[in-house]
Design an enzyme around this catalytic site. Structure first.
Site, PDB file in Angstrom:
ATOM      1  N   TRP A 177      76.486  60.550  36.273  1.00 54.20           N
ATOM      2  CA  TRP A 177      76.581  61.995  36.533  1.00 54.20           C
ATOM      3  C   TRP A 177      77.568  62.667  35.593  1.00 54.20           C
ATOM      4  O   TRP A 177      77.365  63.818  35.202  1.00 54.20           O
ATOM      5  CB  TRP A 177      76.890  62.241  38.016  1.00 54.20           C
ATOM      6  CG  TRP A 177      75.743  61.758  38.851  1.00 54.20           C
ATOM      7  CD1 TRP A 177      75.725  60.650  39.644  1.00 54.20           C
ATOM      8  CD2 TRP A 177      74.419  62.311  38.901  1.00 54.20           C
ATOM      9  NE1 TRP A 177      74.471  60.488  40.189  1.00 54.20           N
ATOM     10  CE2 TRP A 177      73.659  61.491  39.753  1.00 54.20           C
ATOM     11  CE3 TRP A 177      73.811  63.411  38.300  1.00 54.20           C
ATOM     12  CZ2 TRP A 177      72.309  61.741  40.024  1.00 54.20           C
ATOM     13  CZ3 TRP A 177      72.472  63.667  38.567  1.00 54.20           C
ATOM     14  CH2 TRP A 177      71.745  62.837  39.422  1.00 54.20           C
ATOM     15  N   LYS A 192      74.653  64.784  50.541  1.00 56.00           N
ATOM     16  CA  LYS A 192      75.244  63.527  50.996  1.00 56.00           C
ATOM     17  C   LYS A 192      76.100  63.772  52.241  1.00 56.00           C
ATOM     18  O   LYS A 192      75.823  63.233  53.300  1.00 56.00           O
ATOM     19  CB  LYS A 192      76.096  62.878  49.899  1.00 56.00           C
ATOM     20  CG  LYS A 192      75.279  62.340  48.716  1.00 56.00           C
ATOM     21  CD  LYS A 192      75.229  63.324  47.610  1.00 56.00           C
ATOM     22  CE  LYS A 192      74.849  62.769  46.255  1.00 56.00           C
ATOM     23  NZ  LYS A 192      73.512  62.220  46.129  1.00 56.00           N
ATOM     24  N   ASP A 249      83.364  67.303  40.167  1.00 54.73           N
ATOM     25  CA  ASP A 249      82.083  67.138  40.856  1.00 54.73           C
ATOM     26  C   ASP A 249      82.337  66.175  42.014  1.00 54.73           C
ATOM     27  O   ASP A 249      82.529  64.977  41.794  1.00 54.73           O
ATOM     28  CB  ASP A 249      81.052  66.563  39.868  1.00 54.73           C
ATOM     29  CG  ASP A 249      79.730  66.201  40.553  1.00 54.73           C
ATOM     30  OD1 ASP A 249      79.595  66.420  41.779  1.00 54.73           O
ATOM     31  OD2 ASP A 249      78.835  65.692  39.854  1.00 54.73           O
TER      32      ASP A 249
END
Ligand code: PMP
Length: 361
Positions: free
Chosen positions: A102, A196, A172
């Protein structure tokens, strides 16, 4: 109907009480005569819900004054592009700490807008550890430093907040937000895709310091500009009302559980249970990640013989254990154990793993 033990990396398990409440309120919400999805975001009831969701998130994270909370859309990936567009001008540069897939993607999406410099990376270690601090090359004059607090695919997590001096730290936190207490004051901007630890995919929570909202960024449409979203209380256009509602139910649930200190203990216990089972399996299972960098949220592991992978997946699914297949970039298995995954799910998984090892050892 039976709900399986869900180890999906995302969209992931939501707290069952949240789903039950949403189910009970689906047709008629809060005395309104309609579903929350069927009502104006400008109506009194929804405006109240929106404000309560923000207040609850602020309480949970202890968000200091001087920060705005935004509820946005477009997933975390859109923020990979919007962060550089808002926090930096044409010709500016920013530093990226890359600890997995990511972080790599964040650099790639920023590159059309700014000079996105990789100040540190653990790529040569296959993202199985965090880059040593003495290898970080932070550049003077960077608009911000960006990092990924938990790499969902590689299962690598920062267990402290890096010190980057006066440069705003941008994080993030998609896959570990709200999983333990956090010192928000150390950050310039935090963003997280919801799927999540918060709610449905597509919905994004952001916490951003006021001075960063005042940055000019680059010329762009209003819809991309954080300051416009802040000035309009995240209702610049029609927000994802369903996502906002579910996020609020999840925040309420977290407060009922005792807040983030209690969540931190709950998550540490689950992670210890699983890593102990892997490490104590006599080599049948292996965690490839360096111990100090192991994630409490995503636990990748391999079997000593990959020829057993298919049997492991088939038998685990039959036993009611969902989504244990590792990401294709890494292979093997991965158990994601976010807030909503109970200790009992991990206990069942560990028992299954022991039984499987006995049968196939
Ligand atoms: N960052 C992290 C850490 C993630 O785990 C993910 C998705 N799994 C993303 C960003 C991308 O999120 P989205 O698909 O919502 O854009």
């Amino acid at each position: 109907m039976t709900r399986a033990w869900n180890f999906s990396a995302g969209p992931a398990a939501l707290p069952e009480p949240v789903l039950r409440r949403a189910q009970a309120e689906l047709l008629e919400w809060n005395g309104s005569g309609a579903s929350v999805m069927e009502l104006s975001h400008r109506g009194k009831r929804f405006m109240e819900l929106a404000a309560e969701a923000e207040a609850s998130l602020r309480r949970l994270l202890g968000v200091p004054s001087g920060y705005k909370v935004l509820f946005l859309q477009g997933g975390a990936t859109q923020q990979f592009a919007l962060v550089p567009m808002n926090l930096a001008g044409p010709g500016d540069h920013a530093d990226y700490i890359v600890t997995g897939h990511w972080g790599e993607k964040a650099v790639r999406e920023a590159a059309p807008y700014i000079d996105a410099r990789i100040a540190a990376t653990s790529e040569s270690d296959h993202y199985l550890k965090l880059p040593d601090r003495d290898t970080w090359r932070l550049s003077p004059g960077a608009s911000y430093v960006h990092y990924t607090t938990n790499e969902t695919i590689h299962g690598v997590e920062f267990h402290d907040i890096p010190d980057v001096g006066d440069v705003p730290l941008v994080a993030d936190m998609s896959s570990n937000i709200l999983s333990e207490p956090l010192d928000v004051s150390r950050f310039g901007l935090i963003y997280a895709g919801a799927q999540k630890n918060i709610g449905p995919s597509g919905f994004v929570v952001m916490i951003v310091r006021d001075d960063l909202l005042a940055r000019a960024g680059r010329p762009m449409a209003k819809i991309f500009r954080y300051a416009e979203h802040a000035a309009n209380d995240s209702m610049l256009n029609t927000p994802n009302t369903w996502g906002w509602y579910l996020a609020k139910l999840t925040f309420d649930w977290l407060e009922e559980q005792g807040g983030l200190a209690a969540m931190g203990e709950h998550n540490a216990r689950k992670a210890t249970t699983l890593y102990d089972a892997i490490d104590g399996s006599g080599g049948f299972y292996r965690s490839p990640v360096e111990v100090s960098a192991r994630s409490r949220m995503n636990v990748p592991f391999t079997l000593h013989d990959s020829a057993l992978d298919a049997a492991f997946l088939a038998e685990s699914e039959k036993a009611g254990l969902l989504a244990l297949k590792g990401h294709k970039a890494v292979g093997g298995m991965r158990a994601s154990i976010y807030n909503a995954v109970p200790q009992e799910a991990v206990d069942v998984l560990v028992k299954f793993m022991r039984d499987f090892a006995t049968r196939h050892g």
